[in-house]
Design a protein around this motif. Structure first.
Motif, PDB file in Angstrom:
ATOM      1  N   UNK A  40       0.923  -1.218  -0.020  1.00 38.21           N
ATOM      2  CA  UNK A  40      -0.326  -0.285   0.243  1.00 38.21           C
ATOM      3  C   UNK A  40       0.504   1.089   0.135  1.00 38.21           C
ATOM      4  N   UNK A  41      -0.138   2.549  -0.516  1.00 36.45           N
ATOM      5  CA  UNK A  41       1.246   3.570  -0.631  1.00 36.45           C
ATOM      6  C   UNK A  41       0.674   5.131   0.716  1.00 36.45           C
ATOM      7  N   UNK A  62       2.697  -9.658   9.928  1.00 33.90           N
ATOM      8  CA  UNK A  62       3.425  -9.782  11.689  1.00 33.90           C
ATOM      9  C   UNK A  62       4.634  -9.130  11.967  1.00 33.90           C
ATOM     10  N   UNK A  63       4.658  -7.544  11.506  1.00 35.53           N
ATOM     11  CA  UNK A  63       5.698  -6.668  12.351  1.00 35.53           C
ATOM     12  C   UNK A  63       5.312  -5.936  13.444  1.00 35.53           C
ATOM     13  N   UNK A  64       6.121  -5.524  14.292  1.00 33.80           N
ATOM     14  CA  UNK A  64       5.857  -4.841  14.888  1.00 33.80           C
ATOM     15  C   UNK A  64       5.898  -3.264  14.465  1.00 33.80           C
ATOM     16  N   UNK A 101      -0.122  -7.021  15.844  1.00 33.38           N
ATOM     17  CA  UNK A 101      -1.399  -6.765  15.570  1.00 33.38           C
ATOM     18  C   UNK A 101      -1.189  -7.960  14.976  1.00 33.38           C
ATOM     19  N   UNK A 102      -2.767  -8.119  15.604  1.00 34.58           N
ATOM     20  CA  UNK A 102      -3.114 -10.032  15.147  1.00 34.58           C
ATOM     21  C   UNK A 102      -4.617  -9.826  14.354  1.00 34.58           C
ATOM     22  N   UNK A 103      -5.465  -8.503  14.693  1.00 35.32           N
ATOM     23  CA  UNK A 103      -6.910  -8.205  14.246  1.00 35.32           C
ATOM     24  C   UNK A 103      -7.112  -6.982  13.649  1.00 35.32           C
ATOM     25  N   UNK A 104      -7.409  -6.909  12.759  1.00 38.35           N
ATOM     26  CA  UNK A 104      -8.265  -5.063  12.268  1.00 38.35           C
ATOM     27  C   UNK A 104      -9.642  -5.035  11.805  1.00 38.35           C
ATOM     28  N   UNK A 129      -2.800  -8.016   4.416  1.00 33.83           N
ATOM     29  CA  UNK A 129      -0.689  -8.267   4.699  1.00 33.83           C
ATOM     30  C   UNK A 129      -0.272  -6.781   5.756  1.00 33.83           C
ATOM     31  N   UNK A 130      -0.901  -6.619   6.760  1.00 35.56           N
ATOM     32  CA  UNK A 130      -0.438  -5.723   7.496  1.00 35.56           C
ATOM     33  C   UNK A 130      -0.272  -7.210   9.316  1.00 35.56           C
TER      34      UNK A 130
END
Length: 644
Positions: free
Chosen positions: A575-576, A626-628, A604-607, A621-622
């Motif tokens: 994403x941009x 699986x990044x902090x 982040x495990x849920x949005x 994708x986020x």
């Protein structure tokens, strides 16, 4: 025949004499030691040997004429007998046809209807799935074997024969099974797929049962099951019309394969070693590959189950088409309905019935043990805001409600809460969750997960070497988030599709994060992905909403109603981020649109996308990365929520 016999009596002595003379000549020739090249014609005469040639010639002519005459007479006699036989048969058939109507009711004025011909019997054979050669045979012999007074027999159709073997057997007729069938056929165009379901309906989508169907202006919507999406387009609740499917009894002989649905039948036993199942009518069907897509059954409160028939008869467990039809009828004939449950289903039904209350005066009550609506999913501040939104739809909210007992008194249901509060109503809708259907676990020897429920499967959705599980009944291993069980439409689509691919040899692991969505009417909706649990730490970033930020506007733009059907095919791209500053509006009174991040160990495990649509590939994708993230406000820019 009499003339023939008379002629033969006259010619017989002549023939016998000629025969005797021939034998005598042959014997004389042998005795004299001479070889005769031929028998002289004079020896064929009945007169003395060596007689005149004219007599022999006459004898030959007479014998030849007699033979020709006898043959001609025999031919004419046989032909005449055949004609008389056909006339006799026609007379018998006509007599039977005239006698039959006398024993029949006067509703059949035409005599021919009492004696069906082979052409009239042909459709019966066709419906039975058989091609009987007897239908092509003449009908006369069958009539002659009957007494002249007996009526002609009625054609008897053979019972429909179900396939005894299905290369691909799918148990359950829900979204997961249909998605698997479509996937199987895509990879194996000639595949023969049999879906067995205990419901009387062909595969259909469940979300409209608690959403769009309630907002239809068509008074016959319960019969047509057609509805208008938020974008105004009309569609049916069924995935495909009946013409899409092959009849079950014709599946085995289908040249190009196909998908058949056996409705109203329940699989009650599985023989894993023998690769076969047993139906509730004792029919056995063997398989090569099998999918369990049995879904789940709605839970009920024990206090309702123990309250007796009067209470149970006035309680709806909402899940199927029949439940929608029943509740729609109830809502038009009672004065009060109470919905127990503050989750997705309970809140959607509360808003739907609340809209109807303004027209009919129906009282709609929603009670739940949480402090606010959707309290188990949404952060408390957003749950409170949603509760107020539901109230504006005409719903009376009873929060922190724990049901102690339910009784039927004076034509009313009395719901007594543990804190002493009492609610009187005419009907109850229990929307307190779903219990995965694992009835086949014992006979099949399949493992049931003790924590999440459902059949325990691996990342390929496989429970055994030739058995897969998809949809609500699958407790699968998510390679990113660990073991899970998900009860949403999009998960049924994604897991069913993956299981179908793996049944044809794909061997793909479950990596796709399925989404789910809920609409509180056409103006407020959200889409979510991953683990969304209000007990987890959350960070919300909100912005001011516009007229474009509603479920109705989103479907008008995308052209789809069931949003997951389009978004599951999308591929997440990098994403941009928007260059617009991202003002944080946490814990404000107005939450027009925004993004809520659910964290576990700072990852982040849920949005949840609140009134933000068509951005799910970014959210996926986020979670996949699986990044902090040090600053989630910067991450929120990726969704462009601050742009008009």
């Amino acid at each position: 025949m009499l003339k023939c016999r008379a002629v033969w009596r006259k010619l017989a002595p002549l023939a016998r004499s000629a025969s005797t003379q021939c034998r005598h000549n042959v014997k004389t020739a042998l005795n004299n030691g001479r070889r005769q090249a031929f028998v002289p014609a004079t020896h064929m005469s009945t007169g003395p040997a060596g007689g005149g040639g004219s007599e022999n010639t006459l004898y030959v002519v007479l014998v030849g004429a007699a033979c020709l005459g006898g043959g001609a007479y025999a031919y004419m006699t046989v032909r005449g007998d055949s004609k008389r036989y056909e006339e006799r048969i026609s007379e018998l058939a006509s007599r039977s046809a005239k006698e039959a109507p006398e024993s029949q009711p006067p509703v059949a004025p035409e005599p021919e209807e009492a004696a069906p011909t082979s052409e009239e019997s042909a459709p019966v054979a066709e419906l039975s799935g058989e091609t009987e050669s007897a239908s092509e045979a003449p009908t006369e012999p069958a009539v002659t074997s009957l007494p002249e007074s007996a009526p002609a027999p009625e054609p008897v159709s053979a019972p429909l024969t179900l396939p005894s073997h299905a290369p691909y057997l799918l148990i359950g007729g829900g979204t997961a099974s249909f998605a698997a069938a479509r996937s199987i056929r895509a990879r194996d165009p000639g595949a023969k797929v049999l879906i067995v379901t205990d419901e009387p309906n062909l595969p259909y989508m469940r979300p409209p049962l608690s959403k769009e169907l309630w907002f239809s202006d068509d008074p016959s919507v319960t019969e047509t099951l057609r509805f208008k999406q938020w974008n105004g387009k009309e569609r049916s609740i069924y995935f495909q019309p009946s013409s899409f499917y092959v009849k079950p009894e014709e599946l085995t002989s289908a040249e190009n394969g196909g998908v058949a649905v056996l409705t109203g039948k329940k699989v009650i036993q599985m023989d894993v070693r023998g690769n076969k199942v047993k139906l509730d009518d004792d029919t056995e069907i063997s398989y090569d590959k099998c999918l369990i897509g049995t879904g789940g059954v709605p839970r009920n409160l024990q206090v309702i189950e123990k309250a007796g028939d009067e209470v149970m008869n006035r309680t709806t467990l909402f899940r199927k088409i029949e439940d929608f039809k029943s509740l729609d009828n109830v809502s038009r004939n009672v004065k009060s309905i109470t919905i127990i449950g503050g989750g997705f289903l309970g809140s959607e039904l509360a808003c739907a019935l609340g809209r109807r209350s303004s027209e009919t005066g129906l009282e709609v009550i929603q009670m739940f043990p949480e402090k606010g609506n959707m309290g188990k999913v949404l952060p408390e501040y957003l749950s409170n805001w949603t509760t107020e939104k539901v109230k504006k739809e005409g719903v009376r909210i009873v929060p922190e409600a724990l049901v102690k007992s339910v009784a039927f008194k004076e034509d009313k249901l009395e719901i007594l809460l543990k804190d002493g509060r009492q609610v009187k109503t005419d009907h109850i809708v229990a929307a307190v969750g779903l219990e995965p259907n694992v009835d086949l676990a014992k006979s099949a020897g399949l493992e049931v997960d003790s924590d999440f429920g459902g059949y325990r499967v691996n990342a390929e959705l496989q429970a055994r070497s030739n058995i897969w599980v998809a949809g609500d009944a699958a407790c699968f291993y998510d390679i990113r988030l660990g073991r899970r069980r998900v009860e949403h439409h999009d998960h049924a689509v994604v897991s069913g599709r993956l299981a179908g691919e793996n049944m044809t040899g794909a061997n793909k692991p479950y990596w796709h994060q399925s989404m789910f969505w809920s609409d509180l009417g056409p103006d407020v909706g959200y889409e979510a992905i991953g683990i969304v649990d209000s007990s987890l730490p959350t960070v919300g970033v909100f912005a001011k909403a516009t007229s474009k930020d509603t479920p109705k506007a989103a479907t008008e733009q995308s052209g789809t109603g069931i949003r997951s059907e389009s978004e599951t095919e999308a591929t997440a791209v990098t994403p941009v981020a928007s260059s617009t500053p991202a003002p944080v509006m946490e814990h404000k009174d107005e939450y027009g649109k925004g993004v809520i991040f659910y964290l576990r160990d700072k990852v982040v495990v849920g949005i949840i996308l609140w009134n933000v649509f068509n951005r799910m590939p970014i959210a996926r994708k986020i979670i996949k990365d699986g990044e902090e993230h040090a600053d989630l406000n910067e991450v929120a820019k990726l969704f462009n929520i601050h742009e008009d």
